[in-house]
Write an enzyme that holds these catalytic residues in place. Structure first.
Site, short mmCIF file in Angstrom:
data_model
loop_
_atom_site.label_atom_id
_atom_site.label_comp_id
_atom_site.label_asym_id
_atom_site.label_seq_id
_atom_site.Cartn_x
_atom_site.Cartn_y
_atom_site.Cartn_z
N LYS A 14 0.82 -1.22 0.00
CA LYS A 14 0.00 0.00 0.00
C LYS A 14 0.86 1.27 0.00
O LYS A 14 0.61 2.18 -0.78
CB LYS A 14 -0.93 0.03 1.22
CG LYS A 14 -1.91 -1.14 1.30
CD LYS A 14 -2.92 -0.95 2.42
CE LYS A 14 -2.34 -0.94 3.81
NZ LYS A 14 -1.74 -2.21 4.25
N ARG A 89 -9.63 0.80 9.25
CA ARG A 89 -9.29 -0.59 9.57
C ARG A 89 -10.40 -1.27 10.36
O ARG A 89 -10.26 -2.44 10.71
CB ARG A 89 -8.01 -0.63 10.38
CG ARG A 89 -6.75 -0.93 9.53
CD ARG A 89 -5.61 -0.78 10.49
NE ARG A 89 -4.42 -1.50 10.24
CZ ARG A 89 -3.31 -0.98 9.69
NH1 ARG A 89 -3.31 0.22 9.19
NH2 ARG A 89 -2.22 -1.70 9.64
N ARG A 128 11.28 -6.56 4.77
CA ARG A 128 11.20 -5.12 5.02
C ARG A 128 11.76 -4.79 6.41
O ARG A 128 12.44 -3.78 6.59
CB ARG A 128 9.74 -4.66 4.91
CG ARG A 128 9.55 -3.16 5.10
CD ARG A 128 8.15 -2.72 4.77
NE ARG A 128 7.20 -2.97 5.85
CZ ARG A 128 5.91 -2.69 5.79
NH1 ARG A 128 5.39 -2.16 4.70
NH2 ARG A 128 5.11 -2.93 6.81
N ARG A 134 11.74 -1.66 11.59
CA ARG A 134 10.43 -1.66 12.27
C ARG A 134 10.27 -2.94 13.08
O ARG A 134 10.26 -4.03 12.53
CB ARG A 134 9.30 -1.58 11.23
CG ARG A 134 8.84 -0.19 10.93
CD ARG A 134 7.73 -0.19 9.92
NE ARG A 134 6.49 -0.78 10.41
CZ ARG A 134 5.34 -0.73 9.75
NH1 ARG A 134 5.28 -0.12 8.58
NH2 ARG A 134 4.26 -1.28 10.26
N ARG A 146 -1.00 -9.44 13.30
CA ARG A 146 -1.49 -8.37 12.42
C ARG A 146 -2.36 -8.96 11.31
O ARG A 146 -3.36 -8.36 10.91
CB ARG A 146 -0.29 -7.60 11.84
CG ARG A 146 0.37 -6.72 12.90
CD ARG A 146 1.77 -6.33 12.52
NE ARG A 146 1.85 -5.37 11.45
CZ ARG A 146 2.96 -5.17 10.71
NH1 ARG A 146 4.04 -5.88 10.93
NH2 ARG A 146 2.95 -4.27 9.75
P1 AMP Z 1 0.72 0.13 9.24
O1 AMP Z 1 1.99 0.85 8.97
O2 AMP Z 1 -0.44 0.67 8.45
O3 AMP Z 1 0.85 -1.37 9.10
O4 AMP Z 1 0.35 0.41 10.77
C1 AMP Z 1 1.24 0.06 11.83
C2 AMP Z 1 0.46 -0.07 13.12
O5 AMP Z 1 -0.17 1.19 13.44
C3 AMP Z 1 -0.70 -1.08 13.09
O6 AMP Z 1 -0.25 -2.40 13.34
C4 AMP Z 1 -1.59 -0.54 14.18
O7 AMP Z 1 -1.08 -0.85 15.47
C5 AMP Z 1 -1.46 0.97 14.01
N1 AMP Z 1 -2.48 1.48 13.06
C6 AMP Z 1 -2.27 2.03 11.83
N2 AMP Z 1 -3.43 2.41 11.26
C7 AMP Z 1 -4.41 2.10 12.15
C8 AMP Z 1 -5.83 2.22 12.14
N3 AMP Z 1 -6.48 2.73 11.06
N4 AMP Z 1 -6.51 1.79 13.22
C9 AMP Z 1 -5.87 1.30 14.30
N5 AMP Z 1 -4.55 1.11 14.37
C10 AMP Z 1 -3.81 1.51 13.30
#
Ligand code: AMP
Length: 195
Positions: A14, A89, A128, A134, A146
């Site tokens: 994404k 989400r 990654r 990360r 996740r």
């Molecule tokens: P991502 O980089 O989008 O994979 O997000 C990393 C982490 O941030 C996720 O595993 C969640 O803990 C938190 N996170 C990101 N976006 C959201 C969302 N829309 N709702 C809740 N938690 C989020």
């Protein structure tokens, strides 16, 4: 105005695709994951609250996430449209987003789901994690969580938009260029219906 949700499991590409799409379509990219990482890096109050969830691969509560997203949209009113990446989400987040855009006389144009298998995303995330550092990309158990959270809480968001014929699946396997071309084809046909 064109408002896109770039949807898909963690590691589906994404962020990579959003970076290219914003350039082509001149949209504002809003990644809630990036926003949380910014807050955690700068040790803000919001970052401190988010950390306990992100480090376990859990979702940050809607009350925190929706407020943060709303602020970002409100700060940037004069745009051609938005690309939402990693948001919504949960169905609750989707409903809040619909309401927010509705109050501005606009709406979600399309949700495009990058479809990639669990095996492929696990391989990609571990790779990654080596580069990005990360923590949530380096631990197989956190990655599994996740993926589980994605299936349980996030897939219903695609169904929410499928009910109004706005959800589209795009094959997320292939080169970055190939996936980008598939996304652009879909976006062009969505644009043709709203222009
Ligand atoms: P991502 O980089 O989008 O994979 O997000 C990393 C982490 O941030 C996720 O595993 C969640 O803990 C938190 N996170 C990101 N976006 C959201 C969302 N829309 N709702 C809740 N938690 C989020």
């Amino acid at each position: 105005m064109i408002n896109l949700i770039l949807f898909g499991p963690p590691g589906s590409g994404k962020g990579t695709q959003a970076a290219r799409l914003v350039e082509k379509y001149e949209l504002l990219h809003i990644s809630t994951g990036d926003l949380f990482r910014y807050h955690m890096k700068n040790d803000t109050l919001l970052g401190q609250k988010a950390k306990q969830y992100t480090e376990k691969g859990e979702l940050v509560p809607d009350s925190i996430t929706i407020g943060m997203l709303r602020d970002k949209v409100e700060e940037n009113p004069d745009v051609n449209g938005y690309i939402f990446d990693g948001f919504p989400r949960t169905v609750n987040q989707a409903e809040a987003l619909d309401k927010l855009l509705g109050s501005k006389g606009t709406s979600i144009s399309a949700l495009t789901e990058l479809r990639v298998s669990d095996e492929e995303i696990t391989t990609r995330l571990l790779l990654r994690g080596k580069d990005s550092g990360r923590a949530d990309d380096q631990d197989v158990e956190i990655i599994k969580n996740r993926i589980k959270v994605y299936k349980e809480d996030t897939i219903p968001v695609a169904l929410h938009y499928a009910q109004i014929d706005k959800a589209f699946i795009v094959d997320g396997i292939g080169s970055i260029d190939e996936v980008f071309d598939r996304l652009c084809q879909r976006i062009e046909s969505v644009k043709a219906t709203i222009e």
